[in-house]
Write a protein that holds these residues in place. Structure first.
Motif, PDB file in Angstrom:
ATOM      1  N   THR A 117      13.994  23.998   9.770  1.00 45.78           N
ATOM      2  CA  THR A 117      13.683  22.901   8.278  1.00 45.78           C
ATOM      3  C   THR A 117      12.759  21.953   8.852  1.00 45.78           C
ATOM      4  OG1 THR A 117      15.982  21.823   8.522  1.00 45.78           O
ATOM      5  CG2 THR A 117      15.912  24.149   8.107  1.00 45.78           C
ATOM      6  N   TYR A 118      12.159  21.303  10.065  1.00 48.48           N
ATOM      7  CA  TYR A 118      12.095  20.488  10.599  1.00 48.48           C
ATOM      8  C   TYR A 118      10.316  20.028   9.882  1.00 48.48           C
ATOM      9  CZ  TYR A 118      15.584  19.419  13.652  1.00 48.48           C
ATOM     10  OH  TYR A 118      17.382  19.724  14.547  1.00 48.48           O
ATOM     11  N   THR A 147       1.147  -1.320  -0.111  1.00 48.29           N
ATOM     12  CA  THR A 147       0.159  -0.336   0.130  1.00 48.29           C
ATOM     13  C   THR A 147       0.352   0.932  -0.156  1.00 48.29           C
ATOM     14  OG1 THR A 147      -1.492  -1.182   1.210  1.00 48.29           O
ATOM     15  CG2 THR A 147      -2.141   1.100   1.212  1.00 48.29           C
ATOM     16  N   PRO A 148       0.421   2.163  -0.680  1.00 50.28           N
ATOM     17  CA  PRO A 148       1.041   3.221  -0.694  1.00 50.28           C
ATOM     18  C   PRO A 148       1.285   4.301   0.820  1.00 50.28           C
ATOM     19  CG  PRO A 148      -0.390   3.207  -3.032  1.00 50.28           C
ATOM     20  CD  PRO A 148      -0.735   2.190  -2.034  1.00 50.28           C
ATOM     21  N   VAL A 149       2.980   4.780   1.044  1.00 50.76           N
ATOM     22  CA  VAL A 149       2.668   5.470   2.024  1.00 50.76           C
ATOM     23  C   VAL A 149       3.989   6.550   2.100  1.00 50.76           C
ATOM     24  CG1 VAL A 149       3.296   3.491   3.280  1.00 50.76           C
ATOM     25  CG2 VAL A 149       4.383   4.360   1.699  1.00 50.76           C
ATOM     26  N   SER A 150       3.429   7.518   2.448  1.00 54.41           N
ATOM     27  CA  SER A 150       4.859   8.634   2.558  1.00 54.41           C
ATOM     28  C   SER A 150       5.231   9.014   3.006  1.00 54.41           C
ATOM     29  CB  SER A 150       3.156   9.803   3.189  1.00 54.41           C
ATOM     30  OG  SER A 150       2.085  10.102   2.217  1.00 54.41           O
ATOM     31  N   VAL A 151       6.668   8.953   2.507  1.00 54.21           N
ATOM     32  CA  VAL A 151       7.781   9.120   3.698  1.00 54.21           C
ATOM     33  C   VAL A 151       9.047  10.174   3.295  1.00 54.21           C
ATOM     34  CG1 VAL A 151      10.536   7.413   3.705  1.00 54.21           C
ATOM     35  CG2 VAL A 151       7.932   6.529   2.772  1.00 54.21           C
ATOM     36  N   LEU A 152       9.508  10.584   4.135  1.00 47.80           N
ATOM     37  CA  LEU A 152      10.147  11.321   4.189  1.00 47.80           C
ATOM     38  C   LEU A 152      11.814  10.575   4.119  1.00 47.80           C
ATOM     39  CD1 LEU A 152      12.034  14.285   5.326  1.00 47.80           C
ATOM     40  CD2 LEU A 152      11.301  13.450   7.241  1.00 47.80           C
ATOM     41  N   PHE A 156      14.501  16.632  16.876  1.00 49.22           N
ATOM     42  CA  PHE A 156      13.796  16.404  15.257  1.00 49.22           C
ATOM     43  C   PHE A 156      12.664  15.559  16.184  1.00 49.22           C
ATOM     44  CE2 PHE A 156      13.270  13.532  11.357  1.00 49.22           C
ATOM     45  CZ  PHE A 156      12.688  14.590  10.547  1.00 49.22           C
ATOM     46  N   LEU A 157      13.675  13.924  16.284  1.00 46.95           N
ATOM     47  CA  LEU A 157      12.521  12.882  17.158  1.00 46.95           C
ATOM     48  C   LEU A 157      11.347  13.394  17.442  1.00 46.95           C
ATOM     49  CD1 LEU A 157      15.588  10.513  17.683  1.00 46.95           C
ATOM     50  CD2 LEU A 157      13.927  10.651  14.796  1.00 46.95           C
ATOM     51  N   GLU A 158      11.271  13.659  18.484  1.00 47.75           N
ATOM     52  CA  GLU A 158      10.393  13.537  19.178  1.00 47.75           C
ATOM     53  C   GLU A 158       9.172  14.852  18.854  1.00 47.75           C
ATOM     54  OE1 GLU A 158      12.316  16.073  22.735  1.00 47.75           O
ATOM     55  OE2 GLU A 158      12.384  14.128  23.618  1.00 47.75           O
ATOM     56  N   GLN A 159       9.913  15.871  17.148  1.00 47.84           N
ATOM     57  CA  GLN A 159       9.007  16.404  16.583  1.00 47.84           C
ATOM     58  C   GLN A 159       8.159  15.440  15.650  1.00 47.84           C
ATOM     59  OE1 GLN A 159       9.927  20.452  15.180  1.00 47.84           O
ATOM     60  NE2 GLN A 159       8.389  20.281  13.548  1.00 47.84           N
ATOM     61  N   ALA A 160       8.653  14.521  15.109  1.00 48.11           N
ATOM     62  CA  ALA A 160       8.383  14.228  14.400  1.00 48.11           C
ATOM     63  C   ALA A 160       6.816  12.815  14.553  1.00 48.11           C
ATOM     64  CB  ALA A 160       9.208  12.902  13.706  1.00 48.11           C
ATOM     65  N   ARG A 161       7.333  12.420  15.745  1.00 44.94           N
ATOM     66  CA  ARG A 161       6.919  12.203  16.578  1.00 44.94           C
ATOM     67  C   ARG A 161       5.527  12.678  17.069  1.00 44.94           C
ATOM     68  NH1 ARG A 161       7.556   8.786  22.676  1.00 44.94           N
ATOM     69  NH2 ARG A 161       7.606  11.175  22.394  1.00 44.94           N
ATOM     70  N   ALA A 162       5.354  14.034  17.225  1.00 46.03           N
ATOM     71  CA  ALA A 162       4.110  14.796  17.675  1.00 46.03           C
ATOM     72  C   ALA A 162       3.617  15.580  16.311  1.00 46.03           C
ATOM     73  CB  ALA A 162       5.026  16.194  18.380  1.00 46.03           C
ATOM     74  N   ALA A 163       4.522  14.869  14.938  1.00 46.37           N
ATOM     75  CA  ALA A 163       3.768  15.424  13.369  1.00 46.37           C
ATOM     76  C   ALA A 163       3.217  14.119  13.544  1.00 46.37           C
ATOM     77  CB  ALA A 163       4.757  15.485  12.480  1.00 46.37           C
ATOM     78  N   GLY A 164       2.884  13.009  14.158  1.00 49.88           N
ATOM     79  CA  GLY A 164       2.014  12.031  13.403  1.00 49.88           C
ATOM     80  C   GLY A 164       3.006  10.572  12.719  1.00 49.88           C
ATOM     81  N   VAL A 210       3.931  13.361   6.411  1.00 51.42           N
ATOM     82  CA  VAL A 210       4.688  12.153   6.384  1.00 51.42           C
ATOM     83  C   VAL A 210       4.625  11.153   7.423  1.00 51.42           C
ATOM     84  CG1 VAL A 210       6.372  12.695   4.583  1.00 51.42           C
ATOM     85  CG2 VAL A 210       7.005  12.828   6.989  1.00 51.42           C
ATOM     86  N   ASP A 211       4.331   9.678   7.129  1.00 50.32           N
ATOM     87  CA  ASP A 211       3.688   8.923   8.586  1.00 50.32           C
ATOM     88  C   ASP A 211       5.283   7.997   8.547  1.00 50.32           C
ATOM     89  OD1 ASP A 211       3.056   7.095   6.670  1.00 50.32           O
ATOM     90  OD2 ASP A 211       1.982   6.793   6.752  1.00 50.32           O
ATOM     91  N   ARG A 212       6.218   8.053   7.413  1.00 54.41           N
ATOM     92  CA  ARG A 212       7.690   7.460   7.593  1.00 54.41           C
ATOM     93  C   ARG A 212       8.603   7.968   7.509  1.00 54.41           C
ATOM     94  NH1 ARG A 212       5.092   1.436   5.916  1.00 54.41           N
ATOM     95  NH2 ARG A 212       2.458   1.673   6.941  1.00 54.41           N
TER      96      ARG A 212
END
Length: 293
Positions: free
Chosen positions: A56-57, A3-8, A85-93, A64-66
């Motif tokens: 830039t984060y 299934t297509p996913v959205s990846v940074l 960054f990891l903490e912000q990424a988790r908060a962003a989904g 993105v979710d991955r």
């Protein structure tokens, strides 16, 4: 296909990031290619991303979710900038992270090993840490070793007769894509090697045979290697760490092969000779195209 996913994809213009981005696009996934000097990928607009610039984060994480994460190069303690960054990424989904580390760096070890430990402790629900051995591209791309081979016919190291399971960046990217897109995340670290171990002397022999130009291995001491790296512009602390890894190779730390690439991708990893032949053929084609332009 999955299934297509959205990846940074961070480091999207680099050795593994560019390959990961290309493979994801070819499989129909949505990507956000991010780097300090962004370039657009097929069907995707690049965004500027700098580990040391929190401004830039947000753009990088939008939608993105991955995430495929390449740590800041040359930073002896990347956790200091990566954790915010990891903490912000988790908060962003973001729910799945695939981190590029190294076979030489264990969980909780120096450098990116601290980030590895955070992922293993459950910072994200889904994760993988790629721990590849040394890249085959170090001898054919833009690395100091490759430049020295082209300019002097010499590869210098403090590895002695120690052997390494060198791995092709294409194989690393293939594993990364599976770790990012498979329905079930690996939730572990993956040690990636090629199908054989080679000493630097044996690498020089293969390069000689493939290129038709003499290449020799120049054995250095730890101190000589550290100073050579520093003279090439690598920060002192990081140069000392890299020279220390050479010393570990001399002591047998990287003398191993794993079946991880084949298990994850369904095909065996590329040999160093096959990589060198392909890389030199591609270089020849580019040179021919430039001459005819």
């Amino acid at each position: 296909m999955s299934t297509p996913v959205s990846v940074l994809v961070t480091g999207a213009t680099g050795t593994t990031g560019s390959r990961v981005a290309d493979r994801l696009v070819a499989l129909g996934h949505d990507i956000t290619p991010a780097s300090r000097r962004p370039t657009d990928a097929v069907g995707a607009r690049g965004v500027r991303f700098d580990w040391h610039d929190a401004g830039t984060y947000g753009a990088a994480l939008c939608g993105v979710d991955r995430a495929y994460l390449v740590p800041p190069i040359g930073d002896p303690d990347p956790a200091l900038v990566m954790l915010p960054f990891l903490e912000q990424a988790r908060a962003a989904g973001v729910r799945r992270v695939v981190l590029l580390s190294s076979s030489a760096v264990p969980v909780g070890g120096p450098g990116v090993g601290r980030v590895h430990a955070l992922l293993a402790d459950g910072l994200f629900g889904e994760w993988a840490v790629l721990r590849p051995s040394w890249f085959m591209q170090n001898f054919t791309g833009g690395h100091l070793h490759a430049e020295s081979i082209r300019e002097e016919g010499v590869v210098s190291s403090a590895t002695g007769d120690g052997k390494v399971g060198f791995v092709d960046a294409d194989d690393i990217a293939a594993v990364a894509v599976r770790a990012l897109t498979d329905p079930v995340a690996p939730d572990t670290d993956l040690v990636l090697t090629g199908p054989e171990t080679l000493s630097y002397r044996e690498v020089a022999t293969v390069m000689t045979q493939v290129s038709g130009r003499p290449v020799e291995h120049r054995q250095l001491t730890y101190e000589q290697m550290r100073d050579r790296l520093t003279a090439a512009g690598i920060p002192g602390e990081f140069a000392a760490m890299l020279a220390g890894m050479d010393r570990s190779i001399a002591q047998g730390a990287e003398n191993r092969v794993t079946g991880t690439v084949e298990r994850m991708t369904g095909r065996p990893p590329r040999t160093f000779r096959a990589h060198a032949e392909r890389a030199l053929a591609e270089r020849g084609r580019r040179a021919g195209a430039e001459a005819g332009a």
